[in-house]
Design an enzyme around this catalytic site. Structure first.
Site, PDB file in Angstrom:
ATOM      1  N   GLU A   8      20.010  34.944  41.995  1.00 36.13           N
ATOM      2  CA  GLU A   8      19.361  34.845  43.289  1.00 36.13           C
ATOM      3  C   GLU A   8      18.309  35.933  43.462  1.00 36.13           C
ATOM      4  O   GLU A   8      18.465  37.051  42.985  1.00 36.13           O
ATOM      5  CB  GLU A   8      20.426  34.912  44.388  1.00 36.13           C
ATOM      6  CG  GLU A   8      21.303  33.671  44.315  1.00 36.13           C
ATOM      7  CD  GLU A   8      22.514  33.700  45.239  1.00 36.13           C
ATOM      8  OE1 GLU A   8      22.882  32.632  45.727  1.00 36.13           O
ATOM      9  OE2 GLU A   8      23.080  34.769  45.470  1.00 36.13           O
ATOM     10  N   CYS A  67      14.252  41.450  46.696  1.00 36.51           N
ATOM     11  CA  CYS A  67      15.478  41.912  46.043  1.00 36.51           C
ATOM     12  C   CYS A  67      15.688  41.061  44.792  1.00 36.51           C
ATOM     13  O   CYS A  67      15.853  39.850  44.876  1.00 36.51           O
ATOM     14  CB  CYS A  67      16.635  41.771  47.027  1.00 36.51           C
ATOM     15  SG  CYS A  67      18.212  42.315  46.356  1.00 36.51           S
ATOM     16  N   CYS A 113      27.995  40.248  36.326  1.00 39.46           N
ATOM     17  CA  CYS A 113      27.997  41.693  36.082  1.00 39.46           C
ATOM     18  C   CYS A 113      29.345  42.056  35.496  1.00 39.46           C
ATOM     19  O   CYS A 113      30.375  41.541  35.929  1.00 39.46           O
ATOM     20  CB  CYS A 113      27.767  42.471  37.383  1.00 39.46           C
ATOM     21  SG  CYS A 113      27.736  44.269  37.144  1.00 39.46           S
ATOM     22  N   CYS A 136      33.086  45.775  40.383  1.00 42.28           N
ATOM     23  CA  CYS A 136      33.415  46.544  41.581  1.00 42.28           C
ATOM     24  C   CYS A 136      34.270  45.673  42.503  1.00 42.28           C
ATOM     25  O   CYS A 136      34.058  44.467  42.622  1.00 42.28           O
ATOM     26  CB  CYS A 136      32.141  47.001  42.287  1.00 42.28           C
ATOM     27  SG  CYS A 136      31.148  48.083  41.230  1.00 42.28           S
ATOM     28  N   CYS A 195      32.629  43.294  45.299  1.00 38.56           N
ATOM     29  CA  CYS A 195      31.352  42.644  44.988  1.00 38.56           C
ATOM     30  C   CYS A 195      31.555  41.250  44.429  1.00 38.56           C
ATOM     31  O   CYS A 195      32.264  41.058  43.438  1.00 38.56           O
ATOM     32  CB  CYS A 195      30.564  43.503  44.006  1.00 38.56           C
ATOM     33  SG  CYS A 195      29.041  42.706  43.437  1.00 38.56           S
ATOM     34  N   CYS A 230      23.711  41.426  50.991  1.00 36.71           N
ATOM     35  CA  CYS A 230      24.184  42.233  49.870  1.00 36.71           C
ATOM     36  C   CYS A 230      25.587  41.820  49.477  1.00 36.71           C
ATOM     37  O   CYS A 230      26.460  41.705  50.330  1.00 36.71           O
ATOM     38  CB  CYS A 230      24.301  43.711  50.244  1.00 36.71           C
ATOM     39  SG  CYS A 230      22.870  44.395  50.973  1.00 36.71           S
TER      40      CYS A 230
HETATM   41  N1  SAH Z   1      24.613  46.818  40.345  1.00 41.12           N
HETATM   42  C1  SAH Z   1      23.796  47.611  41.185  1.00 41.12           C
HETATM   43  C2  SAH Z   1      22.813  46.823  42.007  1.00 41.12           C
HETATM   44  C3  SAH Z   1      23.279  45.524  42.618  1.00 41.12           C
HETATM   45  S1  SAH Z   1      24.411  45.600  43.949  1.00 41.12           S
HETATM   46  C4  SAH Z   1      24.647  48.479  42.076  1.00 41.12           C
HETATM   47  O1  SAH Z   1      25.843  48.282  42.123  1.00 41.12           O
HETATM   48  O2  SAH Z   1      24.093  49.399  42.671  1.00 41.12           O
HETATM   49  C5  SAH Z   1      23.423  46.146  45.329  1.00 41.12           C
HETATM   50  C6  SAH Z   1      24.242  46.856  46.392  1.00 41.12           C
HETATM   51  O3  SAH Z   1      25.072  45.924  47.120  1.00 41.12           O
HETATM   52  C7  SAH Z   1      25.178  47.898  45.824  1.00 41.12           C
HETATM   53  O4  SAH Z   1      25.146  49.068  46.563  1.00 41.12           O
HETATM   54  C8  SAH Z   1      26.504  47.216  45.960  1.00 41.12           C
HETATM   55  O5  SAH Z   1      27.543  48.129  45.935  1.00 41.12           O
HETATM   56  C9  SAH Z   1      26.359  46.488  47.279  1.00 41.12           C
HETATM   57  N2  SAH Z   1      27.380  45.476  47.484  1.00 41.12           N
HETATM   58  C10 SAH Z   1      28.066  44.788  46.552  1.00 41.12           C
HETATM   59  N3  SAH Z   1      28.937  43.938  47.151  1.00 41.12           N
HETATM   60  C11 SAH Z   1      28.796  44.083  48.486  1.00 41.12           C
HETATM   61  C12 SAH Z   1      29.391  43.458  49.624  1.00 41.12           C
HETATM   62  N4  SAH Z   1      30.294  42.499  49.494  1.00 41.12           N
HETATM   63  N5  SAH Z   1      28.994  43.845  50.848  1.00 41.12           N
HETATM   64  C13 SAH Z   1      28.025  44.791  50.985  1.00 41.12           C
HETATM   65  N6  SAH Z   1      27.426  45.400  49.945  1.00 41.12           N
HETATM   66  C14 SAH Z   1      27.799  45.069  48.708  1.00 41.12           C
HETATM   67 FE1  SF4 Z   2      27.935  44.996  39.330  1.00 44.82          FE
HETATM   68 FE2  SF4 Z   2      28.395  44.333  41.860  1.00 44.82          FE
HETATM   69 FE3  SF4 Z   2      29.310  46.652  40.914  1.00 44.82          FE
HETATM   70 FE4  SF4 Z   2      26.672  46.340  41.301  1.00 44.82          FE
HETATM   71  S1  SF4 Z   2      28.259  46.327  42.884  1.00 44.82           S
HETATM   72  S2  SF4 Z   2      27.692  47.229  39.487  1.00 44.82           S
HETATM   73  S3  SF4 Z   2      26.464  44.152  40.780  1.00 44.82           S
HETATM   74  S4  SF4 Z   2      29.954  44.606  40.230  1.00 44.82           S
END
Ligand code: SAH
Ligand code: SF4
Length: 363
Positions: A90, A103, A110, A114, A117, A337
């Protein structure tokens, strides 16, 4: 056939040299592709017909395919982009009064998993190519009508879509060079932001090879909690991450790191957590961006209430740390996000939310 979207200026010049063509021709073609948004060699009117024919025989300008294009009530626009084998990523455009931010995704899925996420829950599929990364900017520019010269509809790019940019370093840096190149998108280093979950050694490489603005996904003020929420912390704990941030700032185009902090109710959002953060980051010039958690189907967390987020921000602000709270944009079209699941097929068989193969969503 060579896809010319895979090249930055240096790569294109080298490829032209192999074809016996001069560097200034490469520059002209680069401008046609990225500044004018042209995919058809015949539209390159200042290129000799003989060279155009030669290019048609050996090369293509092939962006990935857009499978859907939705506009949210708040103007946020989400492009779903086919990256083959039933996978999609996306790209989200967020218009604001003074700027337009795109974005961009860097991986299909990934690997870093996390806890909060949606992309992570899909597992890792593959790295995007340069053409697929810069192709998102190319496609969005065209869709937004910004193909003629200096109109800057997209003023900022953030690599905050799907994937961990620093885990796809080479392709990400080549795409970054195009974003910065005056013969391509001409964005300032301060307006291009890489967001990382904290791949410490690669942060050093980025600093040395292509410093741009840096956002670090912090999400916890101590190792015990961060080990849980951002598992890469087990490999690169906070003391190393903070040191890497300080090193990054030695060469960064901005004089602060942006720490992203997703607000999870009852998990990382207490006054104590805020105070721990203040002492954690005291040696790193920084700003905080609090992100209200965006839920997705099957996610075990809740969004912190607005009042809690405000109180948390106040504590950081009182310590002199500039703190903003991200407005949740585009959540009616799942473009916020962490909602970027991309309908990637679940390769890892983890139970996740919206796992829909592309063929199911095609009209
Ligand atoms: N992988 C990179 C960039 C992509 S994620 C990273 O982790 O920084 C972009 C941002 O969205 C990151 O700060 C991530 O932690 C946040 N994010 C991921 N899942 C989310 C969620 N469910 N709600 C709000 N922010 C989230
Ligand atoms: Fe990967 Fe999501 Fe963690 Fe960013 S926040 S490193 S996209 S798992």
């Amino acid at each position: 056939m060579q896809n010319l979207l895979d090249f930055d200026a240096e790569g294109l010049t080298a490829w032209f040299a192999e074809q016996g063509e001069k560097p200034f021709r490469a520059k002209q073609v680069l401008r046609w592709i990225h500044r004018s948004g042209v995919a058809d060699f015949d539209a390159m009117t200042d290129i000799a017909k003989s060279l155009r024919e030669k290019l048609k025989a050996t090369a293509v300008i092939a962006p990935p395919t857009v499978v859907s294009d939705k506009v949210s009530e708040d103007g946020t626009r989400k492009f779903l982009i086919d990256v083959g084998n039933g996978n999609a990523v996306e790209t989200v455009f967020i218009p604001e009064v003074e700027r337009g931010t795109l974005c961009v995704s860097t991986q299909a899925g990934c690997a870093l998993d996390c806890a909060f996420c949606s992309t992570g829950k899909q597992g890792f599929n593959r790295n995007l190519t340069v053409a697929e990364i810069i192709g998102q900017v190319w496609l969005a520019n065209r869709a937004l009508g910004a193909v003629h010269g200096d109109e800057r509809v997209i003023s900022n790019v953030v690599l905050m879509g799907m994937g961990e940019p620093l885990a796809n370093f080479e392709n990400t840096v080549t795409a970054l060079r195009l974003m910065l190149d005056d013969n391509a998108y001409g964005l300032s280093r301060r307006r291009v932001t890489v967001s990382t979950s904290g791949l410490v050694p690669v942060m050093d490489r980025l600093r040395d090879e292509c410093p741009v603005a840096l956002a670090v996904s912090l999400h916890a003020p101590n190792d015990a909690l961060r080990d849980e929420l951002v598992p890469i912390n087990q490999k690169y704990p906070l003391v190393e991450l903070m040191a890497a941030c300080r090193r990054y700032l030695e060469k960064a185009p901005r004089d602060f790191i942006t720490f992203e902090y997703v607000m999870l109710e009852g998990v990382n959002d207490s006054d104590t957590h805020a105070r721990q953060l203040i002492s954690l980051v005291k040696t790193v010039p920084c700003k905080f961006n609090l992100i209200p958690f965006n839920p997705f189907p099957g996610s075990p967390f809740l969004r912190s209430p607005a009042e809690r987020v405000r109180r948390f921000a106040d504590i950081l602000m009182a310590a002199g740390i500039i703190t903003t709270t991200r407005k949740t944009r585009g959540d009616d079209i799942d473009a916020a996000c962490g909602q970027l699941a991309g309908q990637v097929k679940d390769k890892t068989k983890r139970t996740a939310g919206r796992v829909i193969a592309l063929k199911e969503i095609r009209p």
